[in-house]
Design a protein around this motif. Structure first.
Motif, PDB file in Angstrom:
ATOM      1  N   PRO A  51      -1.260 -44.587  46.543  1.00 28.57           N
ATOM      2  CA  PRO A  51      -0.747 -43.925  45.523  1.00 28.57           C
ATOM      3  C   PRO A  51      -1.030 -44.295  44.164  1.00 28.57           C
ATOM      4  O   PRO A  51      -1.601 -43.572  43.268  1.00 28.57           O
ATOM      5  CB  PRO A  51       0.750 -43.905  45.628  1.00 28.57           C
ATOM      6  CG  PRO A  51       0.938 -44.383  47.282  1.00 28.57           C
ATOM      7  CD  PRO A  51      -0.204 -45.200  47.565  1.00 28.57           C
ATOM      8  N   THR A  52      -1.274 -45.853  44.024  1.00 28.11           N
ATOM      9  CA  THR A  52      -1.842 -46.381  42.523  1.00 28.11           C
ATOM     10  C   THR A  52      -3.270 -45.948  42.462  1.00 28.11           C
ATOM     11  O   THR A  52      -3.542 -45.548  41.458  1.00 28.11           O
ATOM     12  CB  THR A  52      -1.747 -47.996  42.827  1.00 28.11           C
ATOM     13  OG1 THR A  52      -0.438 -48.216  43.221  1.00 28.11           O
ATOM     14  CG2 THR A  52      -2.002 -48.538  41.449  1.00 28.11           C
ATOM     15  N   SER A  53      -4.121 -45.892  43.406  1.00 30.88           N
ATOM     16  CA  SER A  53      -5.347 -45.453  43.307  1.00 30.88           C
ATOM     17  C   SER A  53      -5.514 -43.946  42.899  1.00 30.88           C
ATOM     18  O   SER A  53      -6.363 -43.480  41.985  1.00 30.88           O
ATOM     19  CB  SER A  53      -6.425 -45.843  44.276  1.00 30.88           C
ATOM     20  OG  SER A  53      -6.392 -47.329  44.578  1.00 30.88           O
ATOM     21  N   ASN A  54      -4.935 -43.174  43.473  1.00 31.22           N
ATOM     22  CA  ASN A  54      -4.831 -41.878  43.596  1.00 31.22           C
ATOM     23  C   ASN A  54      -4.443 -41.495  41.921  1.00 31.22           C
ATOM     24  O   ASN A  54      -4.669 -40.413  41.145  1.00 31.22           O
ATOM     25  CB  ASN A  54      -4.008 -40.904  44.342  1.00 31.22           C
ATOM     26  CG  ASN A  54      -4.586 -41.134  45.771  1.00 31.22           C
ATOM     27  OD1 ASN A  54      -5.620 -41.422  45.853  1.00 31.22           O
ATOM     28  ND2 ASN A  54      -3.650 -41.156  46.615  1.00 31.22           N
ATOM     29  N   GLN A  55      -3.604 -42.214  41.395  1.00 30.02           N
ATOM     30  CA  GLN A  55      -2.955 -42.195  39.814  1.00 30.02           C
ATOM     31  C   GLN A  55      -4.241 -42.138  39.003  1.00 30.02           C
ATOM     32  O   GLN A  55      -4.367 -41.766  37.766  1.00 30.02           O
ATOM     33  CB  GLN A  55      -2.004 -43.060  39.389  1.00 30.02           C
ATOM     34  CG  GLN A  55      -0.623 -42.744  40.274  1.00 30.02           C
ATOM     35  CD  GLN A  55       0.367 -43.898  39.896  1.00 30.02           C
ATOM     36  OE1 GLN A  55       0.252 -44.830  39.013  1.00 30.02           O
ATOM     37  NE2 GLN A  55       1.618 -43.628  40.510  1.00 30.02           N
ATOM     38  N   ALA A  84      -0.876 -55.823  55.008  1.00 33.45           N
ATOM     39  CA  ALA A  84      -2.092 -56.612  55.446  1.00 33.45           C
ATOM     40  C   ALA A  84      -3.442 -55.636  55.403  1.00 33.45           C
ATOM     41  O   ALA A  84      -4.404 -56.006  56.147  1.00 33.45           O
ATOM     42  CB  ALA A  84      -1.908 -57.508  56.834  1.00 33.45           C
ATOM     43  N   LYS A  85      -3.369 -54.406  54.644  1.00 34.33           N
ATOM     44  CA  LYS A  85      -4.569 -53.712  54.580  1.00 34.33           C
ATOM     45  C   LYS A  85      -5.430 -54.216  53.589  1.00 34.33           C
ATOM     46  O   LYS A  85      -5.138 -54.490  52.371  1.00 34.33           O
ATOM     47  CB  LYS A  85      -4.254 -52.197  54.426  1.00 34.33           C
ATOM     48  CG  LYS A  85      -3.350 -51.731  55.732  1.00 34.33           C
ATOM     49  CD  LYS A  85      -2.891 -50.121  55.276  1.00 34.33           C
ATOM     50  CE  LYS A  85      -2.103 -49.485  56.104  1.00 34.33           C
ATOM     51  NZ  LYS A  85      -1.641 -48.179  55.896  1.00 34.33           N
ATOM     52  N   PRO A  88      -5.982 -49.935  39.442  1.00 33.14           N
ATOM     53  CA  PRO A  88      -4.858 -50.935  39.809  1.00 33.14           C
ATOM     54  C   PRO A  88      -4.724 -51.023  41.301  1.00 33.14           C
ATOM     55  O   PRO A  88      -4.970 -50.173  41.846  1.00 33.14           O
ATOM     56  CB  PRO A  88      -3.581 -50.536  38.945  1.00 33.14           C
ATOM     57  CG  PRO A  88      -3.981 -49.326  37.756  1.00 33.14           C
ATOM     58  CD  PRO A  88      -5.516 -48.959  38.424  1.00 33.14           C
ATOM     59  N   LEU A  89      -4.179 -52.128  41.470  1.00 32.12           N
ATOM     60  CA  LEU A  89      -3.824 -52.296  43.048  1.00 32.12           C
ATOM     61  C   LEU A  89      -2.251 -52.079  43.262  1.00 32.12           C
ATOM     62  O   LEU A  89      -1.542 -52.026  42.208  1.00 32.12           O
ATOM     63  CB  LEU A  89      -4.107 -54.008  43.345  1.00 32.12           C
ATOM     64  CG  LEU A  89      -5.561 -54.269  43.591  1.00 32.12           C
ATOM     65  CD1 LEU A  89      -5.563 -55.896  43.446  1.00 32.12           C
ATOM     66  CD2 LEU A  89      -6.092 -53.519  44.727  1.00 32.12           C
ATOM     67  N   GLU A 104      -8.488 -46.513  48.704  1.00 38.46           N
ATOM     68  CA  GLU A 104      -8.570 -44.947  48.322  1.00 38.46           C
ATOM     69  C   GLU A 104      -7.344 -44.309  48.457  1.00 38.46           C
ATOM     70  O   GLU A 104      -7.044 -43.277  47.907  1.00 38.46           O
ATOM     71  CB  GLU A 104      -9.988 -44.528  48.827  1.00 38.46           C
ATOM     72  CG  GLU A 104     -11.111 -44.907  48.430  1.00 38.46           C
ATOM     73  CD  GLU A 104     -12.408 -44.313  48.980  1.00 38.46           C
ATOM     74  OE1 GLU A 104     -12.241 -43.694  50.038  1.00 38.46           O
ATOM     75  OE2 GLU A 104     -13.431 -44.160  48.118  1.00 38.46           O
ATOM     76  N   LYS A 105      -6.809 -44.736  49.518  1.00 37.71           N
ATOM     77  CA  LYS A 105      -5.725 -43.878  49.860  1.00 37.71           C
ATOM     78  C   LYS A 105      -4.068 -44.265  49.436  1.00 37.71           C
ATOM     79  O   LYS A 105      -3.296 -43.563  49.499  1.00 37.71           O
ATOM     80  CB  LYS A 105      -5.444 -44.053  51.524  1.00 37.71           C
ATOM     81  CG  LYS A 105      -6.604 -43.217  52.423  1.00 37.71           C
ATOM     82  CD  LYS A 105      -6.613 -43.693  53.745  1.00 37.71           C
ATOM     83  CE  LYS A 105      -7.701 -43.091  54.455  1.00 37.71           C
ATOM     84  NZ  LYS A 105      -7.730 -43.485  55.959  1.00 37.71           N
TER      85      LYS A 105
END
Length: 259
Positions: free
Chosen positions: A255-259, A101-102, A175-176, A252-253
């Motif tokens: 894992p998908t976004s960091n990829q 729910a973030k 990606p989400l 931003e935190k």
């Protein structure tokens, strides 16, 4: 809940004739519905194979094929429309959450400068050519000029450009994470009464998504996001609104976004 009889329109609102109000509001709610379906497609909230491709504003658009998803969106947009008629909506948000729910993203539609729907009367279904001509005649000034008429071709072109920019932005964003879901929220004007009653179509949002108001001096931590991407400002006749997308700090935190 109905407005007070002597309620004045918002300072930034412009009044339009009753004959134009239905068409303008229906055009916007149709546009909002198209945007919601496209957001769900381009942000991969549901599998791509559960969408069909259609056309709107002479553009390819995507629509969920799942009856319950379509029904939920239709009911939500109708609930938004009821609040727009009352003139109490500041912004509309399509909010995407992860499994915890973030807040991942908020797709925003700022309608604070919408016209006042004084004398609004809903017209169900498409108009005939004769009805359109009557509406245009009523929209003309009393001296016979057409200054008060809405240029619907311009309105459709503006909405078309917005849908295209939204699709491009949604496709290019990072990606989400898997398992995200979504909801629709409205931010009310300070003077707007909360839509309470039975049945209850709305529930209050969490404090982290509540904007500042006369009783709350600071916005929630997820309002505004960590990154904001403007989409488009629409200015066509009586329609004036802005669109943007906010990417949450939690995204931003992830894992998908960091990829």
């Amino acid at each position: 809940m109905s407005p007070e009889p002597d309620q004045e329109p918002h300072d930034d609102q412009q009044e339009i004739s009753a004959s134009q109000a239905s068409h303008v509001l229906n055009s916007f709610t149709q546009f909002l519905t198209i945007c919601i379906h496209n957001i769900l497609f381009y942000r991969s909230i549901y599998p791509a194979q559960t969408f069909l491709t259609s056309r709107a504003y002479n553009l390819p658009v995507h629509q969920s094929r799942h009856p319950k998803v379509c029904s939920w969106i239709r009911d939500a947009v109708d609930a938004v429309k009821a609040q727009l008629i009352l003139g109490v909506v500041e912004r509309i948000a399509v909010v995407i959450h992860d499994k915890q729910a973030k807040v991942m993203e908020r797709w925003m539609f700022d309608v604070a400068n919408f016209p006042a729907w004084e004398g609004y009367k809903e017209v169900k279904g498409p108009r005939t050519i004769e009805e359109e001509e009557i509406a245009e005649g009523e929209a003309a000034n009393t001296d016979g000029s057409t200054e008060g008429k809405v240029n619907w071709a311009n309105v459709d072109e503006q909405l078309r450009a917005t849908v295209r920019k939204l699709a491009y932005t949604g496709e290019k964003m990072t990606p989400l994470p898997e398992g995200c879901t979504f909801t629709i929220a409205v931010e009310l004007r300070d003077e707007g009464a909360a839509p309470i009653g039975h049945p209850q179509p709305w529930i209050p949002t969490q404090s982290n998504l509540q904007p500042k108001n006369k009783d709350k001096q600071t916005s929630g931590e997820d309002v505004g996001g960590a990154k904001t991407t403007p989409l488009r400002m629409v200015e066509a006749g009586p329609l004036f609104f802005e669109c943007w997308v906010e990417e949450g700090k939690a995204k931003e935190k992830s894992p998908t976004s960091n990829q």
